[in-house]
Design a protein around this motif. Structure first.
Motif, PDB file in Angstrom:
ATOM      1  N   VAL A   1       0.769  -1.231   0.075  1.00  0.00           N
ATOM      2  CA  VAL A   1       0.086  -0.051   0.012  1.00  0.00           C
ATOM      3  C   VAL A   1       0.925   1.216   0.013  1.00  0.00           C
ATOM      4  CG1 VAL A   1      -1.543   1.232   1.327  1.00  0.00           C
ATOM      5  CG2 VAL A   1      -2.006  -1.088   1.024  1.00  0.00           C
ATOM      6  N   ALA A   2       1.921   1.431   0.889  1.00  0.00           N
ATOM      7  CA  ALA A   2       2.772   2.437   0.872  1.00  0.00           C
ATOM      8  C   ALA A   2       3.697   2.687  -0.489  1.00  0.00           C
ATOM      9  CB  ALA A   2       3.860   2.250   2.060  1.00  0.00           C
ATOM     10  N   GLN A   3       3.968   1.409  -1.180  1.00  0.00           N
ATOM     11  CA  GLN A   3       4.541   1.669  -2.525  1.00  0.00           C
ATOM     12  C   GLN A   3       3.731   2.161  -3.579  1.00  0.00           C
ATOM     13  OE1 GLN A   3       7.911   1.215  -3.226  1.00  0.00           O
ATOM     14  NE2 GLN A   3       7.450   2.098  -5.079  1.00  0.00           N
ATOM     15  N   MET A   4       2.360   1.816  -3.487  1.00  0.00           N
ATOM     16  CA  MET A   4       1.483   2.328  -4.390  1.00  0.00           C
ATOM     17  C   MET A   4       1.155   3.664  -3.862  1.00  0.00           C
ATOM     18  SD  MET A   4      -1.153  -1.130  -4.462  1.00  0.00           S
ATOM     19  CE  MET A   4      -2.298  -0.077  -5.603  1.00  0.00           C
ATOM     20  N   GLY A   5       1.073   4.076  -2.940  1.00  0.00           N
ATOM     21  CA  GLY A   5       0.734   5.167  -2.605  1.00  0.00           C
ATOM     22  C   GLY A   5       1.907   6.323  -3.048  1.00  0.00           C
ATOM     23  N   PHE A   6       3.382   5.892  -3.042  1.00  0.00           N
ATOM     24  CA  PHE A   6       4.371   6.619  -3.514  1.00  0.00           C
ATOM     25  C   PHE A   6       4.397   6.651  -4.906  1.00  0.00           C
ATOM     26  CE2 PHE A   6       8.741   6.606  -5.238  1.00  0.00           C
ATOM     27  CZ  PHE A   6       9.086   7.623  -4.793  1.00  0.00           C
ATOM     28  N   ASP A   7       4.001   5.510  -5.633  1.00  0.00           N
ATOM     29  CA  ASP A   7       3.958   5.610  -6.969  1.00  0.00           C
ATOM     30  C   ASP A   7       2.848   6.577  -7.560  1.00  0.00           C
ATOM     31  OD1 ASP A   7       6.023   4.024  -7.206  1.00  0.00           O
ATOM     32  OD2 ASP A   7       4.766   2.092  -7.339  1.00  0.00           O
ATOM     33  N   MET A   8       1.726   6.561  -6.972  1.00  0.00           N
ATOM     34  CA  MET A   8       0.555   7.348  -7.234  1.00  0.00           C
ATOM     35  C   MET A   8       0.926   8.942  -7.100  1.00  0.00           C
ATOM     36  SD  MET A   8      -2.447   7.635  -8.357  1.00  0.00           S
ATOM     37  CE  MET A   8      -3.104   6.010  -8.197  1.00  0.00           C
ATOM     38  N   ALA A   9       1.692   9.332  -6.119  1.00  0.00           N
ATOM     39  CA  ALA A   9       2.006  10.619  -5.864  1.00  0.00           C
ATOM     40  C   ALA A   9       3.025  11.064  -6.994  1.00  0.00           C
ATOM     41  CB  ALA A   9       2.803  10.555  -4.461  1.00  0.00           C
ATOM     42  N   LYS A  10       3.779  10.351  -7.442  1.00  0.00           N
ATOM     43  CA  LYS A  10       4.914  10.281  -8.352  1.00  0.00           C
ATOM     44  C   LYS A  10       4.254  10.583  -9.679  1.00  0.00           C
ATOM     45  CE  LYS A  10       9.010   8.597 -10.697  1.00  0.00           C
ATOM     46  NZ  LYS A  10      10.014   7.537 -10.667  1.00  0.00           N
ATOM     47  N   LEU A  11       3.333   9.670 -10.007  1.00  0.00           N
ATOM     48  CA  LEU A  11       2.556   9.938 -11.286  1.00  0.00           C
ATOM     49  C   LEU A  11       1.661  11.327 -11.262  1.00  0.00           C
ATOM     50  CD1 LEU A  11       1.283   6.104 -12.040  1.00  0.00           C
ATOM     51  CD2 LEU A  11       3.132   7.530 -13.102  1.00  0.00           C
ATOM     52  N   THR A  12       1.180  11.563 -10.197  1.00  0.00           N
ATOM     53  CA  THR A  12       0.309  12.612 -10.000  1.00  0.00           C
ATOM     54  C   THR A  12       1.279  13.764 -10.221  1.00  0.00           C
ATOM     55  OG1 THR A  12      -1.105  11.734  -8.577  1.00  0.00           O
ATOM     56  CG2 THR A  12      -1.180  14.089  -8.649  1.00  0.00           C
ATOM     57  N   THR A  13       2.470  13.801  -9.806  1.00  0.00           N
ATOM     58  CA  THR A  13       3.488  15.063  -9.947  1.00  0.00           C
ATOM     59  C   THR A  13       3.912  14.994 -11.516  1.00  0.00           C
ATOM     60  OG1 THR A  13       4.564  14.598  -7.877  1.00  0.00           O
ATOM     61  CG2 THR A  13       5.760  16.082  -9.242  1.00  0.00           C
ATOM     62  N   GLN A  14       4.414  14.185 -12.097  1.00  0.00           N
ATOM     63  CA  GLN A  14       4.248  14.092 -13.546  1.00  0.00           C
ATOM     64  C   GLN A  14       3.220  14.661 -14.330  1.00  0.00           C
ATOM     65  OE1 GLN A  14       5.412   9.953 -14.410  1.00  0.00           O
ATOM     66  NE2 GLN A  14       7.675  10.103 -13.529  1.00  0.00           N
ATOM     67  N   ARG A  15       2.155  14.123 -13.924  1.00  0.00           N
ATOM     68  CA  ARG A  15       0.867  14.799 -14.737  1.00  0.00           C
ATOM     69  C   ARG A  15       0.810  16.139 -14.751  1.00  0.00           C
ATOM     70  NH1 ARG A  15      -4.585  13.958 -11.773  1.00  0.00           N
ATOM     71  NH2 ARG A  15      -3.282  15.678 -10.696  1.00  0.00           N
ATOM     72  N   ASP A  16       0.956  16.774 -13.300  1.00  0.00           N
ATOM     73  CA  ASP A  16       0.760  18.054 -13.319  1.00  0.00           C
ATOM     74  C   ASP A  16       1.979  18.819 -14.084  1.00  0.00           C
ATOM     75  OD1 ASP A  16      -1.177  17.565 -11.432  1.00  0.00           O
ATOM     76  OD2 ASP A  16       0.002  17.773  -9.675  1.00  0.00           O
ATOM     77  N   ALA A  17       3.155  18.185 -13.915  1.00  0.00           N
ATOM     78  CA  ALA A  17       4.334  18.949 -14.762  1.00  0.00           C
ATOM     79  C   ALA A  17       3.922  18.920 -16.333  1.00  0.00           C
ATOM     80  CB  ALA A  17       5.638  18.125 -14.540  1.00  0.00           C
ATOM     81  N   LEU A  18       3.452  17.869 -16.950  1.00  0.00           N
ATOM     82  CA  LEU A  18       3.058  17.881 -18.064  1.00  0.00           C
ATOM     83  C   LEU A  18       1.901  18.736 -18.564  1.00  0.00           C
ATOM     84  CD1 LEU A  18       3.417  14.087 -18.945  1.00  0.00           C
ATOM     85  CD2 LEU A  18       4.803  15.809 -19.644  1.00  0.00           C
ATOM     86  N   GLN A  19       0.887  18.782 -17.510  1.00  0.00           N
ATOM     87  CA  GLN A  19      -0.005  19.950 -17.934  1.00  0.00           C
ATOM     88  C   GLN A  19       0.187  21.419 -17.884  1.00  0.00           C
ATOM     89  OE1 GLN A  19      -2.868  18.762 -15.051  1.00  0.00           O
ATOM     90  NE2 GLN A  19      -4.214  17.225 -16.163  1.00  0.00           N
ATOM     91  N   SER A  20       1.294  21.509 -16.929  1.00  0.00           N
ATOM     92  CA  SER A  20       1.839  23.025 -16.967  1.00  0.00           C
ATOM     93  C   SER A  20       2.485  22.994 -18.268  1.00  0.00           C
ATOM     94  CB  SER A  20       2.476  23.351 -15.596  1.00  0.00           C
ATOM     95  OG  SER A  20       1.934  22.914 -14.592  1.00  0.00           O
ATOM     96  N   GLN A  21       3.272  22.102 -18.633  1.00  0.00           N
ATOM     97  CA  GLN A  21       3.980  22.407 -19.850  1.00  0.00           C
ATOM     98  C   GLN A  21       3.336  22.418 -21.111  1.00  0.00           C
ATOM     99  OE1 GLN A  21       6.846  19.231 -20.661  1.00  0.00           O
ATOM    100  NE2 GLN A  21       7.689  20.207 -22.557  1.00  0.00           N
ATOM    101  N   LEU A  22       2.298  21.840 -21.097  1.00  0.00           N
ATOM    102  CA  LEU A  22       1.135  21.890 -22.182  1.00  0.00           C
ATOM    103  C   LEU A  22       0.576  23.173 -22.206  1.00  0.00           C
ATOM    104  CD1 LEU A  22      -0.350  20.640 -24.414  1.00  0.00           C
ATOM    105  CD2 LEU A  22      -1.957  19.723 -22.979  1.00  0.00           C
ATOM    106  N   LEU A  23       0.413  23.949 -21.017  1.00  0.00           N
ATOM    107  CA  LEU A  23      -0.324  25.054 -20.956  1.00  0.00           C
ATOM    108  C   LEU A  23       0.428  26.458 -21.380  1.00  0.00           C
ATOM    109  CD1 LEU A  23      -2.882  27.095 -19.863  1.00  0.00           C
ATOM    110  CD2 LEU A  23      -1.730  26.833 -17.849  1.00  0.00           C
ATOM    111  N   VAL A  24       1.907  26.023 -21.051  1.00  0.00           N
ATOM    112  CA  VAL A  24       2.908  26.925 -21.529  1.00  0.00           C
ATOM    113  C   VAL A  24       2.960  26.997 -22.906  1.00  0.00           C
ATOM    114  CG1 VAL A  24       5.205  27.753 -21.423  1.00  0.00           C
ATOM    115  CG2 VAL A  24       4.056  27.079 -19.211  1.00  0.00           C
TER     116      VAL A  24
END
Length: 235
Positions: A55-78
Protein backbone atom coordinates in the motif's frame (compact mmCIF):
# COMPACT_ATOMS: atom_id res chain seq x y z
CA UNK A 1 -15.10 -70.90 45.21
CA UNK A 2 -12.96 -67.89 45.77
CA UNK A 3 -13.57 -64.54 44.11
CA UNK A 4 -10.73 -62.21 43.13
CA UNK A 5 -11.22 -58.91 44.76
CA UNK A 6 -9.33 -55.71 43.89
CA UNK A 7 -8.35 -53.95 46.97
CA UNK A 8 -8.08 -50.20 47.37
CA UNK A 9 -4.34 -50.37 47.44
CA UNK A 10 -4.23 -51.87 43.96
CA UNK A 11 -7.10 -49.72 42.45
CA UNK A 12 -5.89 -46.19 43.14
CA UNK A 13 -2.51 -46.44 41.42
CA UNK A 14 -4.28 -47.44 38.22
CA UNK A 15 -6.66 -44.51 38.53
CA UNK A 16 -3.81 -42.09 39.12
CA UNK A 17 -1.91 -43.47 36.16
CA UNK A 18 -4.95 -43.15 33.90
CA UNK A 19 -5.52 -39.59 35.06
CA UNK A 20 -1.92 -38.74 34.34
CA UNK A 21 -2.22 -40.13 30.84
CA UNK A 22 -5.40 -38.13 30.22
CA UNK A 23 -3.77 -34.99 31.59
CA UNK A 24 -0.73 -35.53 29.38
CA UNK A 25 -2.90 -36.02 26.32
CA UNK A 26 -4.88 -32.87 27.15
CA UNK A 27 -1.72 -30.88 27.69
CA UNK A 28 -0.34 -32.12 24.39
CA UNK A 29 -3.57 -31.17 22.66
CA UNK A 30 -3.54 -27.69 24.17
CA UNK A 31 0.12 -27.21 23.31
CA UNK A 32 -0.59 -28.23 19.74
CA UNK A 33 -3.47 -25.79 19.57
CA UNK A 34 -1.33 -23.01 21.02
CA UNK A 35 1.48 -23.77 18.58
CA UNK A 36 -0.88 -23.71 15.62
CA UNK A 37 -2.37 -20.44 16.85
CA UNK A 38 1.12 -18.94 17.14
CA UNK A 39 2.01 -19.99 13.59
CA UNK A 40 -1.21 -18.48 12.24
CA UNK A 41 -0.55 -15.26 14.14
CA UNK A 42 2.97 -15.08 12.70
CA UNK A 43 1.67 -15.69 9.18
CA UNK A 44 -1.00 -13.01 9.67
CA UNK A 45 1.59 -10.50 10.87
CA UNK A 46 3.81 -11.28 7.88
CA UNK A 47 0.88 -10.84 5.47
CA UNK A 48 -0.12 -7.61 7.21
CA UNK A 49 3.42 -6.28 6.85
CA UNK A 50 3.54 -7.18 3.16
CA UNK A 51 0.15 -5.52 2.65
CA UNK A 52 1.27 -2.34 4.41
CA UNK A 53 4.47 -2.20 2.31
CA UNK A 54 2.49 -2.72 -0.91
CA UNK A 55 0.00 0.00 0.00
CA UNK A 56 2.83 2.41 0.86
CA UNK A 57 4.63 1.67 -2.45
CA UNK A 58 1.40 2.20 -4.40
CA UNK A 59 0.86 5.51 -2.61
CA UNK A 60 4.40 6.61 -3.48
CA UNK A 61 3.94 5.61 -7.14
CA UNK A 62 0.59 7.40 -7.27
CA UNK A 63 2.12 10.61 -5.87
CA UNK A 64 4.96 10.41 -8.41
CA UNK A 65 2.54 9.91 -11.30
CA UNK A 66 0.41 12.81 -10.06
CA UNK A 67 3.48 15.08 -9.99
CA UNK A 68 4.44 14.04 -13.53
CA UNK A 69 0.89 14.64 -14.73
CA UNK A 70 0.82 18.12 -13.19
CA UNK A 71 4.19 18.95 -14.78
CA UNK A 72 3.02 17.80 -18.21
CA UNK A 73 -0.18 19.79 -17.89
CA UNK A 74 1.80 22.91 -16.94
CA UNK A 75 4.16 22.39 -19.89
CA UNK A 76 1.22 21.91 -22.24
CA UNK A 77 -0.40 25.10 -20.95
CA UNK A 78 2.83 27.06 -21.51
CA UNK A 79 3.19 25.66 -25.03
CA UNK A 80 -0.41 26.48 -25.84
CA UNK A 81 0.02 30.02 -24.49
CA UNK A 82 3.26 30.48 -26.45
CA UNK A 83 1.67 29.16 -29.62
CA UNK A 84 -1.31 31.47 -29.19
CA UNK A 85 1.02 34.43 -28.63
CA UNK A 86 3.09 33.56 -31.70
CA UNK A 87 -0.04 33.20 -33.82
CA UNK A 88 -1.26 36.59 -32.61
CA UNK A 89 2.11 38.18 -33.39
CA UNK A 90 2.24 36.55 -36.82
CA UNK A 91 -1.27 37.70 -37.65
CA UNK A 92 -0.43 41.25 -36.57
CA UNK A 93 2.78 41.20 -38.64
CA UNK A 94 0.90 39.93 -41.68
CA UNK A 95 -1.71 42.64 -41.20
CA UNK A 96 0.99 45.32 -40.90
CA UNK A 97 2.71 43.97 -44.01
CA UNK A 98 -0.54 44.07 -45.96
CA UNK A 99 -1.15 47.66 -44.83
CA UNK A 100 2.40 48.64 -45.78
CA UNK A 101 1.95 47.14 -49.23
CA UNK A 102 -1.29 49.04 -49.68
CA UNK A 103 0.36 52.31 -48.63
CA UNK A 104 3.30 51.59 -50.92
CA UNK A 105 0.98 50.95 -53.84
CA UNK A 106 -0.83 54.21 -53.05
CA UNK A 107 2.42 56.18 -52.92
CA UNK A 108 3.55 54.61 -56.17
CA UNK A 109 0.40 55.92 -57.81
CA UNK A 110 1.04 59.41 -56.42
CA UNK A 111 4.72 59.40 -57.38
CA UNK A 112 5.34 57.49 -60.61
CA UNK A 113 8.71 55.77 -60.48
CA UNK A 114 9.84 57.21 -63.80
CA UNK A 115 11.59 55.44 -66.66
CA UNK A 116 12.95 51.94 -66.32
CA UNK A 117 16.00 51.82 -64.07
CA UNK A 118 15.38 55.30 -62.62
CA UNK A 119 16.02 55.78 -58.88
CA UNK A 120 13.86 58.19 -56.89
CA UNK A 121 13.99 59.46 -53.32
CA UNK A 122 10.52 58.71 -51.99
CA UNK A 123 11.17 59.93 -48.45
CA UNK A 124 14.00 61.80 -46.75
CA UNK A 125 13.77 63.02 -43.15
CA UNK A 126 16.59 64.49 -41.12
CA UNK A 127 16.53 65.81 -37.53
CA UNK A 128 19.14 67.16 -35.10
CA UNK A 129 19.86 64.82 -32.21
CA UNK A 130 22.39 65.59 -29.46
CA UNK A 131 25.06 67.12 -31.69
CA UNK A 132 24.35 64.70 -34.55
CA UNK A 133 21.90 64.46 -37.42
CA UNK A 134 19.48 61.56 -37.60
CA UNK A 135 18.36 60.57 -41.08
CA UNK A 136 15.76 58.23 -42.61
CA UNK A 137 15.63 57.48 -46.32
CA UNK A 138 13.32 55.51 -48.61
CA UNK A 139 14.55 54.87 -52.14
CA UNK A 140 12.56 53.34 -55.02
CA UNK A 141 13.69 51.98 -58.36
CA UNK A 142 11.67 51.07 -61.43
CA UNK A 143 13.62 48.22 -62.89
CA UNK A 144 13.63 44.55 -63.76
CA UNK A 145 14.04 42.35 -60.64
CA UNK A 146 17.55 41.01 -60.50
CA UNK A 147 19.19 43.83 -62.45
CA UNK A 148 19.87 45.81 -59.27
CA UNK A 149 21.27 49.23 -58.45
CA UNK A 150 24.67 49.71 -56.85
CA UNK A 151 25.79 53.06 -55.56
CA UNK A 152 26.02 55.12 -52.42
CA UNK A 153 24.40 57.98 -50.53
CA UNK A 154 26.11 61.34 -50.18
CA UNK A 155 24.94 63.89 -47.59
CA UNK A 156 25.98 67.50 -48.23
CA UNK A 157 25.15 70.12 -45.61
CA UNK A 158 24.99 73.89 -46.02
CA UNK A 159 25.47 75.89 -42.85
CA UNK A 160 27.50 78.32 -40.80
CA UNK A 161 30.88 77.75 -39.17
CA UNK A 162 32.87 80.47 -37.47
CA UNK A 163 30.54 83.06 -38.95
CA UNK A 164 30.97 81.87 -42.53
CA UNK A 165 28.63 80.03 -44.88
CA UNK A 166 30.18 76.67 -45.72
CA UNK A 167 29.27 73.44 -47.50
CA UNK A 168 30.40 70.18 -45.91
CA UNK A 169 30.04 66.54 -46.93
CA UNK A 170 28.85 64.73 -43.82
CA UNK A 171 30.13 61.34 -42.68
CA UNK A 172 28.39 58.67 -40.57
CA UNK A 173 28.85 59.08 -36.84
CA UNK A 174 31.52 56.73 -35.44
CA UNK A 175 30.17 53.23 -34.82
CA UNK A 176 26.80 53.93 -36.46
CA UNK A 177 25.69 52.32 -39.72
CA UNK A 178 22.66 52.43 -41.95
CA UNK A 179 19.89 49.85 -41.82
CA UNK A 180 18.73 48.22 -45.05
CA UNK A 181 15.40 46.68 -45.96
CA UNK A 182 17.07 44.01 -48.10
CA UNK A 183 20.62 43.35 -46.90
CA UNK A 184 23.36 44.74 -44.69
CA UNK A 185 25.95 46.90 -46.43
CA UNK A 186 29.74 46.68 -46.31
CA UNK A 187 29.93 50.46 -45.75
CA UNK A 188 27.33 52.61 -43.94
CA UNK A 189 26.28 54.65 -46.98
CA UNK A 190 26.58 51.97 -49.66
CA UNK A 191 23.47 51.03 -51.66
CA UNK A 192 22.61 47.75 -53.35
CA UNK A 193 18.96 46.93 -54.10
CA UNK A 194 16.46 45.93 -56.80
CA UNK A 195 13.20 47.79 -56.14
CA UNK A 196 13.35 49.61 -52.81
CA UNK A 197 15.61 50.28 -49.87
CA UNK A 198 15.16 51.88 -46.47
CA UNK A 199 18.13 53.34 -44.64
CA UNK A 200 18.58 55.17 -41.36
CA UNK A 201 21.47 56.29 -39.22
CA UNK A 202 23.34 59.18 -37.65
CA UNK A 203 25.66 61.73 -39.28
CA UNK A 204 28.46 63.48 -37.45
CA UNK A 205 28.80 67.28 -37.37
CA UNK A 206 32.12 69.16 -37.30
CA UNK A 207 32.74 71.17 -34.17
CA UNK A 208 31.14 74.63 -34.35
CA UNK A 209 29.20 73.82 -37.52
CA UNK A 210 25.47 74.76 -37.59
CA UNK A 211 23.64 73.09 -40.50
CA UNK A 212 20.84 74.97 -42.29
CA UNK A 213 20.00 72.39 -44.94
CA UNK A 214 21.08 68.89 -45.95
CA UNK A 215 21.03 67.51 -49.50
CA UNK A 216 20.93 63.77 -50.19
CA UNK A 217 22.59 62.70 -53.42
CA UNK A 218 22.16 59.13 -54.66
CA UNK A 219 25.37 58.40 -56.54
CA UNK A 220 26.15 55.73 -59.13
CA UNK A 221 29.85 56.06 -59.65
CA UNK A 222 30.41 59.77 -60.17
CA UNK A 223 26.90 60.40 -61.51
CA UNK A 224 24.04 61.73 -59.37
CA UNK A 225 20.95 59.59 -60.03
CA UNK A 226 18.56 61.24 -57.51
CA UNK A 227 18.65 64.12 -55.07
CA UNK A 228 16.50 65.64 -52.33
CA UNK A 229 17.10 68.62 -49.99
CA UNK A 230 15.69 69.14 -46.50
CA UNK A 231 15.82 72.55 -44.79
CA UNK A 232 16.47 72.60 -41.06
CA UNK A 233 14.76 75.00 -38.70
CA UNK A 234 16.99 77.86 -37.57
CA UNK A 235 17.93 77.90 -33.86
Amino acid sequence: MKHNQVGPARFWPKVVWAGAVVAALFAGFMFGQHTRSGDQASRFEALQTRFDVTVAQMGFDMAKLTTQRDALQSQLLVEQTTRSSLETTLNAAQSDLASARERLAFYEQLLPPGPAGAVTVRAFDIEPRAGLLSYRVLLMRNGTPGSGFNGLMEFVANGVQKGKNVKITLKPAAGVGAGSAQQSQSTPLQLSFDQFQRAEGLLGLPEGFVPRSVTLNVMEGSAVRATRTVNLAAD
